[in-house]
Design a protein around this motif. Structure first.
Motif, PDB file in Angstrom:
ATOM      1  N   UNK A   1       0.849  -1.203   0.000  1.00 58.55           N
ATOM      2  CA  UNK A   1       0.000   0.000   0.000  1.00 58.55           C
ATOM      3  C   UNK A   1       0.878   1.243   0.000  1.00 58.55           C
ATOM      4  N   UNK A   2       0.496   2.230  -0.834  1.00 63.86           N
ATOM      5  CA  UNK A   2       1.159   3.523  -0.718  1.00 63.86           C
ATOM      6  C   UNK A   2       0.086   4.603  -0.718  1.00 63.86           C
ATOM      7  N   UNK A   3       0.115   5.462   0.277  1.00 65.76           N
ATOM      8  CA  UNK A   3      -0.817   6.587   0.366  1.00 65.76           C
ATOM      9  C   UNK A   3       0.013   7.851   0.437  1.00 65.76           C
ATOM     10  N   UNK A   4      -0.235   8.794  -0.467  1.00 65.88           N
ATOM     11  CA  UNK A   4       0.506  10.048  -0.445  1.00 65.88           C
ATOM     12  C   UNK A   4      -0.451  11.226  -0.565  1.00 65.88           C
ATOM     13  N   UNK A   5      -0.381  12.123   0.413  1.00 71.03           N
ATOM     14  CA  UNK A   5      -1.139  13.376   0.365  1.00 71.03           C
ATOM     15  C   UNK A   5      -0.096  14.449   0.157  1.00 71.03           C
ATOM     16  N   UNK A   6      -0.131  15.111  -0.978  1.00 66.79           N
ATOM     17  CA  UNK A   6       0.988  15.969  -1.355  1.00 66.79           C
ATOM     18  C   UNK A   6       0.529  17.195  -2.119  1.00 66.79           C
ATOM     19  N   UNK A   7       1.382  18.227  -2.076  1.00 69.97           N
ATOM     20  CA  UNK A   7       1.070  19.451  -2.805  1.00 69.97           C
ATOM     21  C   UNK A   7       1.603  19.354  -4.244  1.00 69.97           C
ATOM     22  N   UNK A   8       2.727  18.701  -4.421  1.00 66.08           N
ATOM     23  CA  UNK A   8       3.371  18.719  -5.735  1.00 66.08           C
ATOM     24  C   UNK A   8       2.661  17.837  -6.761  1.00 66.08           C
ATOM     25  N   UNK A   9       2.836  18.245  -8.027  1.00 61.07           N
ATOM     26  CA  UNK A   9       2.252  17.495  -9.143  1.00 61.07           C
ATOM     27  C   UNK A   9       2.922  16.128  -9.248  1.00 61.07           C
ATOM     28  N   UNK A  10       2.234  15.178  -9.886  1.00 59.38           N
ATOM     29  CA  UNK A  10       2.840  13.861 -10.106  1.00 59.38           C
ATOM     30  C   UNK A  10       2.467  13.378 -11.499  1.00 59.38           C
ATOM     31  N   UNK A  11       3.249  12.410 -11.976  1.00 58.91           N
ATOM     32  CA  UNK A  11       3.044  11.846 -13.308  1.00 58.91           C
ATOM     33  C   UNK A  11       2.247  10.545 -13.151  1.00 58.91           C
ATOM     34  N   UNK A  12       0.945  10.608 -13.477  1.00 60.35           N
ATOM     35  CA  UNK A  12       0.069   9.451 -13.255  1.00 60.35           C
ATOM     36  C   UNK A  12       0.545   8.246 -14.076  1.00 60.35           C
ATOM     37  N   UNK A  13       1.078   8.485 -15.274  1.00 60.02           N
ATOM     38  CA  UNK A  13       1.565   7.388 -16.112  1.00 60.02           C
ATOM     39  C   UNK A  13       2.750   6.680 -15.485  1.00 60.02           C
ATOM     40  N   UNK A  14       3.692   7.469 -14.979  1.00 62.52           N
ATOM     41  CA  UNK A  14       4.883   6.893 -14.339  1.00 62.52           C
ATOM     42  C   UNK A  14       4.490   6.148 -13.063  1.00 62.52           C
ATOM     43  N   UNK A  15       3.527   6.704 -12.323  1.00 57.73           N
ATOM     44  CA  UNK A  15       3.052   6.043 -11.104  1.00 57.73           C
ATOM     45  C   UNK A  15       2.427   4.689 -11.443  1.00 57.73           C
ATOM     46  N   UNK A  16       1.624   4.669 -12.513  1.00 56.16           N
ATOM     47  CA  UNK A  16       0.972   3.421 -12.922  1.00 56.16           C
ATOM     48  C   UNK A  16       2.012   2.375 -13.327  1.00 56.16           C
ATOM     49  N   UNK A  17       3.011   2.806 -14.092  1.00 57.52           N
ATOM     50  CA  UNK A  17       4.058   1.878 -14.536  1.00 57.52           C
ATOM     51  C   UNK A  17       4.784   1.273 -13.329  1.00 57.52           C
ATOM     52  N   UNK A  18       5.139   2.129 -12.382  1.00 54.29           N
ATOM     53  CA  UNK A  18       5.855   1.648 -11.196  1.00 54.29           C
ATOM     54  C   UNK A  18       4.971   0.726 -10.362  1.00 54.29           C
ATOM     55  N   UNK A  19       3.691   1.092 -10.253  1.00 56.09           N
ATOM     56  CA  UNK A  19       2.753   0.305  -9.439  1.00 56.09           C
ATOM     57  C   UNK A  19       2.537  -1.085 -10.042  1.00 56.09           C
ATOM     58  N   UNK A  20       2.481  -1.147 -11.373  1.00 58.59           N
ATOM     59  CA  UNK A  20       2.159  -2.397 -12.062  1.00 58.59           C
ATOM     60  C   UNK A  20       3.359  -3.342 -12.160  1.00 58.59           C
ATOM     61  N   UNK A  21       4.556  -2.791 -12.029  1.00 55.16           N
ATOM     62  CA  UNK A  21       5.759  -3.602 -12.255  1.00 55.16           C
ATOM     63  C   UNK A  21       6.029  -4.558 -11.097  1.00 55.16           C
ATOM     64  N   UNK A  22       6.601  -5.706 -11.447  1.00 52.91           N
ATOM     65  CA  UNK A  22       7.142  -6.602 -10.435  1.00 52.91           C
ATOM     66  C   UNK A  22       6.151  -7.481  -9.701  1.00 52.91           C
ATOM     67  N   UNK A  23       4.924  -7.599 -10.221  1.00 50.69           N
ATOM     68  CA  UNK A  23       3.970  -8.539  -9.597  1.00 50.69           C
ATOM     69  C   UNK A  23       3.690  -9.661 -10.597  1.00 50.69           C
ATOM     70  N   UNK A  24       4.025 -10.890 -10.246  1.00 51.96           N
ATOM     71  CA  UNK A  24       3.676 -11.990 -11.150  1.00 51.96           C
ATOM     72  C   UNK A  24       2.350 -12.628 -10.734  1.00 51.96           C
ATOM     73  N   UNK A  25       1.838 -12.226  -9.567  1.00 56.02           N
ATOM     74  CA  UNK A  25       0.594 -12.823  -9.063  1.00 56.02           C
ATOM     75  C   UNK A  25      -0.618 -11.920  -9.306  1.00 56.02           C
ATOM     76  N   UNK A  26      -0.439 -10.853 -10.065  1.00 58.81           N
ATOM     77  CA  UNK A  26      -1.495  -9.868 -10.298  1.00 58.81           C
ATOM     78  C   UNK A  26      -1.985 -10.005 -11.740  1.00 58.81           C
ATOM     79  N   UNK A  27      -3.316 -10.146 -11.906  1.00 56.80           N
ATOM     80  CA  UNK A  27      -3.851 -10.250 -13.261  1.00 56.80           C
ATOM     81  C   UNK A  27      -4.544  -8.989 -13.733  1.00 56.80           C
ATOM     82  N   UNK A  28      -4.778  -8.051 -12.800  1.00 56.97           N
ATOM     83  CA  UNK A  28      -5.568  -6.872 -13.159  1.00 56.97           C
ATOM     84  C   UNK A  28      -5.114  -5.647 -12.374  1.00 56.97           C
ATOM     85  N   UNK A  29      -4.967  -4.537 -13.086  1.00 54.41           N
ATOM     86  CA  UNK A  29      -4.731  -3.249 -12.426  1.00 54.41           C
ATOM     87  C   UNK A  29      -5.781  -2.283 -12.957  1.00 54.41           C
ATOM     88  N   UNK A  30      -6.504  -1.624 -12.040  1.00 52.72           N
ATOM     89  CA  UNK A  30      -7.492  -0.612 -12.419  1.00 52.72           C
ATOM     90  C   UNK A  30      -7.024   0.716 -11.851  1.00 52.72           C
TER      91      UNK A  30
END
Lengths: 81, 147
Positions: B1-30
């Motif tokens: 789990x990662x929860x971040x409450x922040x003022x600065x902008x973020x790159x949703x695409x880069x976050x998704x890529x990082x979040x999705x990487x490295x799981x072989x037991x995951x079949x779905x990311x929404x």
């Protein structure tokens, strides 16, 4: 205890937080005390159905007891997402 | 789990890529990405988002724990911004990962419904005609009743 105000509650009262010495037993008792203080509090607390309260950063009801509570926060319904 | 409450902008695409990487037991990311929507007939200069430091993080973590208890989830990411934003800016994103898509979809919807009306954020829209707090809607509240 510390009393915090957010969004339009903060604007109506004119400050974000204050320390209040009170013997109020419940949130509703504290609200009654604040309302009686000054017009700006009466205006902010006019309609409790438009307000939410958190006790020590957990949402609570207006009839919740204040014993042991260190931080009370008043704010309008939240609009995140 | 990662929860971040922040003022600065973020790159949703880069976050998704990082979040999705490295799981072989995951079949779905929404993912859900929230964007500042301009006002239809009163162009917005900015949206200001106020929050309750301390409670915000705790409330979101509690929602994620609740989602993990209800759905079979592998991982969850929640990023929510505060401060001054412009129309078109990304406000927040939720990503859920699960073995199967149903859990991922439902958990994302559940988290969005709760973030909308139980996380202590307050939005204010500022335009040439003035500033107005965004009001919570009846719809937001009824969305919670189905969970």
């Amino acid at each position: 205890m510390d009393v915090l105000y957010f969004a339009w509650v903060r604007e109506r009262i004119g400050l974000p937080r204050e320390v209040i010495e009170t013997t109020a037993a419940t949130v509703a008792d504290l609200v009654a005390e604040l309302r009686a203080r000054e017009e700006r509090y009466a205006v902010a607390f006019e309609d409790l159905s438009a307000l939410r309260v958190a006790l020590d950063q957990e949402l609570a009801d207006f009839d919740a007891p204040l014993a042991g509570v260190r931080e009370v926060a008043f704010f309008p319904p939240m609009t995140g997402g | 789990m990662r929860v971040s409450v922040q003022e600065q902008a973020f790159d949703a695409g880069a976050e998704l890529t990082a979040f999705s990487a490295g799981h072989s037991d995951i079949g779905a990311v929404v993912t859900f990405t929230g964007i500042v929507r301009d006002l239809a007939d009163d162009p917005m200069d900015a949206m200001e988002i106020e929050h309750y430091p301390g409670m915000t993080e705790k409330a979101i973590i509690a929602m994620v724990e609740d989602a993990k208890a209800r759905f079979a989830l592998g991982d969850v990411l929640v990023i929510h911004r505060h401060g001054r934003l412009q129309p078109g800016d990304v406000i927040m994103m939720v990503a859920t990962a699960a073995r199967h898509r149903k859990d991922a979809f439902e958990a994302a919807t559940f988290l969005m419904d709760y973030l909308k009306s139980r996380a202590p954020f307050w939005k204010r829209e500022i335009s040439a005609t003035g500033a107005a707090w965004v009001a919570a809607t009846e719809e937001d509240e009824t969305a919670l009743s189905r969970w």
